[in-house]
Structures are given as structure tokens and as C-alpha cells.
Motif scaffolding. Sequence first.
Motif, PDB file in Angstrom:
ATOM      1  N   PHE A  27      11.690   6.508 -31.482  1.00  0.00           N
ATOM      2  CA  PHE A  27      10.759   5.693 -32.255  1.00  0.00           C
ATOM      3  C   PHE A  27      11.474   4.903 -33.339  1.00  0.00           C
ATOM      4  O   PHE A  27      12.337   5.418 -34.042  1.00  0.00           O
ATOM      5  N   CYS A  28      11.096   3.621 -33.480  1.00  0.00           N
ATOM      6  CA  CYS A  28      11.652   2.741 -34.512  1.00  0.00           C
ATOM      7  C   CYS A  28      13.178   2.661 -34.442  1.00  0.00           C
ATOM      8  O   CYS A  28      13.835   2.422 -35.452  1.00  0.00           O
ATOM      9  N   LEU A  29      13.730   2.861 -33.253  1.00  0.00           N
ATOM     10  CA  LEU A  29      15.181   2.883 -33.106  1.00  0.00           C
ATOM     11  C   LEU A  29      15.828   1.577 -33.563  1.00  0.00           C
ATOM     12  O   LEU A  29      16.784   1.562 -34.321  1.00  0.00           O
ATOM     13  N   HIS A  30      15.280   0.440 -33.125  1.00  0.00           N
ATOM     14  CA  HIS A  30      15.914  -0.846 -33.384  1.00  0.00           C
ATOM     15  C   HIS A  30      15.727  -1.349 -34.811  1.00  0.00           C
ATOM     16  O   HIS A  30      16.503  -2.159 -35.298  1.00  0.00           O
ATOM     17  N   SER A  31      14.670  -0.859 -35.497  1.00  0.00           N
ATOM     18  CA  SER A  31      14.367  -1.386 -36.837  1.00  0.00           C
ATOM     19  C   SER A  31      15.120  -0.661 -37.946  1.00  0.00           C
ATOM     20  O   SER A  31      15.157  -1.109 -39.082  1.00  0.00           O
ATOM     21  N   GLY A  32      15.708   0.497 -37.613  1.00  0.00           N
ATOM     22  CA  GLY A  32      16.451   1.241 -38.623  1.00  0.00           C
ATOM     23  C   GLY A  32      15.585   2.162 -39.461  1.00  0.00           C
ATOM     24  O   GLY A  32      16.083   2.923 -40.280  1.00  0.00           O
ATOM     25  N   ASP A  33      14.251   2.128 -39.279  1.00  0.00           N
ATOM     26  CA  ASP A  33      13.365   3.021 -40.020  1.00  0.00           C
ATOM     27  C   ASP A  33      13.434   4.440 -39.454  1.00  0.00           C
ATOM     28  O   ASP A  33      13.727   4.634 -38.280  1.00  0.00           O
ATOM     29  N   LYS A  34      13.140   5.416 -40.289  1.00  0.00           N
ATOM     30  CA  LYS A  34      13.121   6.811 -39.834  1.00  0.00           C
ATOM     31  C   LYS A  34      11.690   7.342 -39.797  1.00  0.00           C
ATOM     32  O   LYS A  34      11.442   8.525 -39.969  1.00  0.00           O
ATOM     33  N   LYS A  35      10.748   6.429 -39.585  1.00  0.00           N
ATOM     34  CA  LYS A  35       9.346   6.826 -39.574  1.00  0.00           C
ATOM     35  C   LYS A  35       8.963   7.489 -38.264  1.00  0.00           C
ATOM     36  O   LYS A  35       9.551   7.240 -37.226  1.00  0.00           O
ATOM     37  N   LYS A  36       7.937   8.341 -38.314  1.00  0.00           N
ATOM     38  CA  LYS A  36       7.349   8.927 -37.119  1.00  0.00           C
ATOM     39  C   LYS A  36       5.982   8.287 -36.914  1.00  0.00           C
ATOM     40  O   LYS A  36       5.406   7.724 -37.830  1.00  0.00           O
ATOM     41  N   GLN A  37       5.474   8.410 -35.707  1.00  0.00           N
ATOM     42  CA  GLN A  37       4.171   7.815 -35.409  1.00  0.00           C
ATOM     43  C   GLN A  37       3.060   8.592 -36.115  1.00  0.00           C
ATOM     44  O   GLN A  37       2.922   9.792 -35.926  1.00  0.00           O
ATOM     45  N   ARG A  38       2.278   7.884 -36.909  1.00  0.00           N
ATOM     46  CA  ARG A  38       1.147   8.510 -37.601  1.00  0.00           C
ATOM     47  C   ARG A  38      -0.087   8.455 -36.722  1.00  0.00           C
ATOM     48  O   ARG A  38      -0.317   7.481 -36.015  1.00  0.00           O
TER      49      ARG A  38
ATOM     50  N   LYS B 207       8.245   9.825 -21.698  1.00  0.00           N
ATOM     51  CA  LYS B 207       9.188  10.609 -22.496  1.00  0.00           C
ATOM     52  C   LYS B 207       8.901  10.425 -23.987  1.00  0.00           C
ATOM     53  O   LYS B 207       8.973  11.381 -24.772  1.00  0.00           O
ATOM     54  N   ALA B 208       8.573   9.194 -24.363  1.00  0.00           N
ATOM     55  CA  ALA B 208       8.238   8.913 -25.767  1.00  0.00           C
ATOM     56  C   ALA B 208       7.003   9.695 -26.195  1.00  0.00           C
ATOM     57  O   ALA B 208       6.940  10.238 -27.300  1.00  0.00           O
ATOM     58  N   LEU B 209       6.000   9.761 -25.309  1.00  0.00           N
ATOM     59  CA  LEU B 209       4.754  10.474 -25.631  1.00  0.00           C
ATOM     60  C   LEU B 209       4.959  11.983 -25.699  1.00  0.00           C
ATOM     61  O   LEU B 209       4.246  12.671 -26.418  1.00  0.00           O
ATOM     62  N   LYS B 210       5.922  12.495 -24.970  1.00  0.00           N
ATOM     63  CA  LYS B 210       6.231  13.926 -25.066  1.00  0.00           C
ATOM     64  C   LYS B 210       6.709  14.263 -26.467  1.00  0.00           C
ATOM     65  O   LYS B 210       6.377  15.307 -27.021  1.00  0.00           O
ATOM     66  N   ARG B 211       7.509  13.357 -27.026  1.00  0.00           N
ATOM     67  CA  ARG B 211       7.993  13.554 -28.400  1.00  0.00           C
ATOM     68  C   ARG B 211       6.836  13.494 -29.393  1.00  0.00           C
ATOM     69  O   ARG B 211       6.754  14.285 -30.335  1.00  0.00           O
ATOM     70  N   VAL B 212       5.910  12.561 -29.169  1.00  0.00           N
ATOM     71  CA  VAL B 212       4.745  12.432 -30.047  1.00  0.00           C
ATOM     72  C   VAL B 212       3.829  13.658 -29.917  1.00  0.00           C
ATOM     73  O   VAL B 212       3.311  14.172 -30.910  1.00  0.00           O
TER      74      VAL B 212
END
Length: 270
Positions: free
Chosen positions: A185-196, A260-265
Motif C-alpha cells: 500500500f502507498c508504495l510509490h508515494s512514499g507514505d507509510k499509511k495503512k488503508q482506513r 494479495k493486497a486485500l489479504k493484507r487489508v
Amino acid sequence: MVRLKWRYRKRLRKKYGRLIWKVKNRKGRKGFFKSTVHRYPRRNYRILVANEYIAAHLAKSLGLPVARVIQAHVRGPRGRIKRGLISMQAKGGQVIPWKKAKKKLLKKPHKYVKQAKKLARLVAFDAWILNPDRSDRNLILHKKKSGKKYKWYGIDHGISLFGNPTKWNLRRAKKKFSCKKAYKFCLHSGDKKKQRIPRGLKRFTRDNRKQLGKMVKKIQAMPKGKLKKAIRRVPKGLLTKAEKKFIQKVLLCRHKHLKKALKRVSKHFA
């Protein structure tokens, strides 16, 4: 001279390099006005607009309700005219953010909200477009006075897709982004945020996992032409050809890795 159709009513927030106002036009229509406050307004504003326009068009293409977004100029409380975006508010009746919903609605959305199953699909959509800011304020409920159930729509996609406008840099994004790691998540933007995810919707989405699967299939079935059409919705002159090409690549790569992304979420579901 700019003709002002909208009037400032109230300041809501000034955060993350953005300010948000409540506004109203001459016909009585209400909306939420958003603009940048950084020292590089042109650079940041164009990315803010791109995020909002692309996200809104993609959501509509997938059958998810979102607010109509328009560009406008508004005179602020100190007399200064600001250029920004307005998310149109639903007409009449009762309009409230998810934050003000009663506890019984949060526990059983399907009893009090129309098309409630699509709320679970919204989680998959936000994962796809890299939207970390689906807060309780950015999901709106509305109904007529005589209505029994609420309708809903989403607003504020200003830091999805390209990420936070104040931090956007194409060269850095290209270095960071890799299709092999597109599930992050947010890999390209450099943010370390998680999906709210708004209150109550983690459990609701867990109980309606089939809706996640349906949305994943719908997203993966979206033709490349529709992605290009969504990107072309951005007003001319705001994105470079390289930026258009990059965001298209990001969305296509996340097509493949969405499960795979949704598994992380899903690990954060209650």
C-alpha cells in the motif's frame, strides 16, 4: 475577472496541506470545497484534481456511488479568492457523515442503508486505487425526511492514486514502484499509511467477503480503454504524458495483485 458562483459558509479543516470549507451557491446547493495551502499551489493543485477526477470516474464505472466533483473559485473569510474542487452534497433531507451515524446502524448497516453490500465492495475499490483516507468523515449518508433507509456516497479521494499532492514526485515514484510488489500500500508515494476503514465496516466486510470477491472480478474485468477514459477525465494541461502512463501502469499492476493486497487489508478486520 472570475465570476464567483459559490460562497464560503464555514471552515471544517486545514490539514495535510489542504483546507476544507463548507460552501453554498446562489441556488442553495451545498458542497465541500477543497484546496491546497502549500507554497507550490500549482504543482499540488493539479495532482489533487487528478486524484479526485480519476477516482470518481472509476467508482462510477464500477457502480459505486460517489459525489460529483467540479472545479470552482470561492472567496474565503479574509476576502482572498481560492481555486479548488467542490464535492457536491446530496439535495435536501438529512445529510450526515458516517461519523454521526447511530450505533444500531454501525452494527447492522444492511437494515438501515440501501445498497449496503456495496459498502463491502468499497473496501476493495479503495485498496485498488491506493486510498488510505476512507475515514468516518469521507463516507456520507443521506435520506429524504420520509425515507426509512439511508443512501450513501463517497467523497474525498485527494490522496489516492498519485498519493499526497504535496509529496508527489514522478522520478521517485518510478524508482519505488514495482509490479512484483504492487500489492503493497502507498508504495510509490512514499507514505507509510495503512488503508482506513470506517467504524463498523471492518466486521461488516468480513461478514460479506463474497462482495470483496465480486468487486475484485469486476475491477480485473475492466477494459484498458476504461482506465484511459478515466485518466482523460482530468482537465487538460494538469498531467504530463509520463504521469498518465505511470498511473495507468500502477492500476493495471494492482489488477493482478488485488487479491494479495486485500489479504493484507483483511488482517485488520475485527
